[in-house]
Design a protein around this motif. Sequence first.
Motif, short mmCIF file in Angstrom:
data_model
loop_
_atom_site.label_atom_id
_atom_site.label_comp_id
_atom_site.label_asym_id
_atom_site.label_seq_id
_atom_site.Cartn_x
_atom_site.Cartn_y
_atom_site.Cartn_z
N LEU A 37 0.84 -1.21 0.00
CA LEU A 37 0.00 0.00 0.00
C LEU A 37 0.87 1.25 0.00
N LYS A 38 0.29 2.33 -0.50
CA LYS A 38 0.92 3.64 -0.38
C LYS A 38 0.58 4.20 1.00
N ILE A 39 1.59 4.24 1.88
CA ILE A 39 1.30 4.68 3.25
C ILE A 39 2.31 5.70 3.76
N PRO A 40 2.74 6.67 2.93
CA PRO A 40 3.65 7.69 3.47
C PRO A 40 2.92 8.54 4.49
N THR A 41 3.62 8.90 5.55
CA THR A 41 3.03 9.79 6.55
C THR A 41 2.91 11.18 5.96
N THR A 42 1.69 11.66 5.92
CA THR A 42 1.44 12.98 5.31
C THR A 42 1.59 14.10 6.34
N PRO A 43 1.92 15.31 5.88
CA PRO A 43 2.21 15.67 4.50
C PRO A 43 3.52 15.08 4.03
N ALA A 44 3.50 14.47 2.84
CA ALA A 44 4.68 13.75 2.33
C ALA A 44 5.12 14.36 1.01
N PRO A 45 6.38 14.24 0.66
CA PRO A 45 6.87 14.78 -0.63
C PRO A 45 6.28 14.02 -1.81
N THR A 46 6.14 14.72 -2.91
CA THR A 46 5.55 14.13 -4.11
C THR A 46 6.61 13.80 -5.16
N THR A 47 7.88 13.99 -4.84
CA THR A 47 8.95 13.67 -5.78
C THR A 47 10.03 12.86 -5.06
N THR A 48 10.86 12.17 -5.84
CA THR A 48 11.95 11.38 -5.26
C THR A 48 12.96 12.27 -4.54
N GLY A 50 12.31 15.01 -3.07
CA GLY A 50 11.69 15.41 -1.80
C GLY A 50 11.81 14.31 -0.76
N VAL A 51 11.70 13.05 -1.20
CA VAL A 51 11.86 11.92 -0.27
C VAL A 51 13.28 11.88 0.27
N VAL A 52 14.26 12.10 -0.61
CA VAL A 52 15.66 12.11 -0.16
C VAL A 52 15.88 13.21 0.88
N LEU A 53 15.33 14.38 0.63
CA LEU A 53 15.45 15.49 1.59
C LEU A 53 14.76 15.17 2.90
N ARG A 54 13.60 14.52 2.80
CA ARG A 54 12.87 14.15 4.01
C ARG A 54 13.67 13.13 4.84
N MET A 55 14.28 12.14 4.16
CA MET A 55 15.08 11.14 4.87
C MET A 55 16.29 11.79 5.52
N PHE A 56 16.88 12.77 4.84
CA PHE A 56 18.03 13.48 5.42
C PHE A 56 17.62 14.19 6.71
N ARG A 57 16.49 14.89 6.67
CA ARG A 57 16.03 15.59 7.88
C ARG A 57 15.70 14.59 8.98
N GLU A 58 15.15 13.44 8.59
CA GLU A 58 14.76 12.44 9.58
C GLU A 58 15.99 11.82 10.25
N VAL A 59 17.02 11.53 9.46
CA VAL A 59 18.20 10.85 9.98
C VAL A 59 19.10 11.81 10.76
N ARG A 225 8.19 6.56 5.40
CA ARG A 225 9.18 7.62 5.21
C ARG A 225 9.77 7.65 3.80
N ASN A 226 9.88 6.47 3.16
CA ASN A 226 10.61 6.45 1.88
C ASN A 226 9.70 6.40 0.65
N GLN A 227 8.39 6.50 0.85
CA GLN A 227 7.49 6.47 -0.31
C GLN A 227 7.16 7.88 -0.79
N VAL A 228 6.99 7.98 -2.12
CA VAL A 228 6.54 9.23 -2.73
C VAL A 228 5.02 9.28 -2.66
N ASP A 229 4.48 10.42 -2.30
CA ASP A 229 3.03 10.56 -2.17
C ASP A 229 2.42 10.92 -3.54
N ASN A 230 2.29 9.90 -4.41
CA ASN A 230 1.77 10.16 -5.76
C ASN A 230 0.73 9.10 -6.18
#
Length: 246
Positions: A37-48, A50-59, A225-230
Amino acid sequence: MSFLTVAFAALFYAATLLLVVGLARRIRLYWKTPAPLKIPTTPAPTTTGGVVLRMFREVVFFESLFKGAKWTWLFGWIFHMALFAVLFRHLRYFQEPVWGIVSWTSPLIKKYLAFAMIIGLLGLLGRRIFVDRVRYISAPSDYLMLFLLLGIGTSGALTTFVAHTDVVAVKSFFRHLMTFNFETMPNLPSDPLMIVHLGLVALLMIIFPISKLLHALGVFFSPTRNQVDNPREQRHIVEWARKLEQ
């Protein structure tokens, strides 16, 4: 070689093997676990990107923890950053010559990182003891991991400030272990604090692949965390489900 040297050489070879094999098996398991399933925690990035940036902030900044619990974030962030710096500094025990960046940073951080690590761990331990809802869901293994890390940090600090050990001999021991050079391997210093410190480190290496500490690795495989919201732009279907449709 002394019996202690032989015993710790065998212990660290076994611990390293268990750590590498255990982590490889865990990575393989995480990699193959389907995310149907698509289960990114929203609000989530809609591009790859954006996901990389989100993971960086998370880590690096523990963004979601900061939003959820400020005190847990504070102690957790202090501990993790201090631990990372301590591990980075310990690279000097495995290098000859020592990398420039490691030599450069060592004088700045070499003495007091262990205290930051201990303060962070004590804060996390206090949270499990004094916060009712956290204490209710805490298992014995949670306390074991905290006490194990506290033991490593405290014994390491004591070897720096209370009972100095022969760090040159310790470095030579590990350098010989890395190159499988047993003929000229020096004896490991028998200082009790150093033996306790190394023993706890080996224990941590052994149990790390089967402990909750694997969240350090698991965060990279978390679909929240690693899914694109699309889901509106692209249908999400896992490989096993795609085969059922054929």
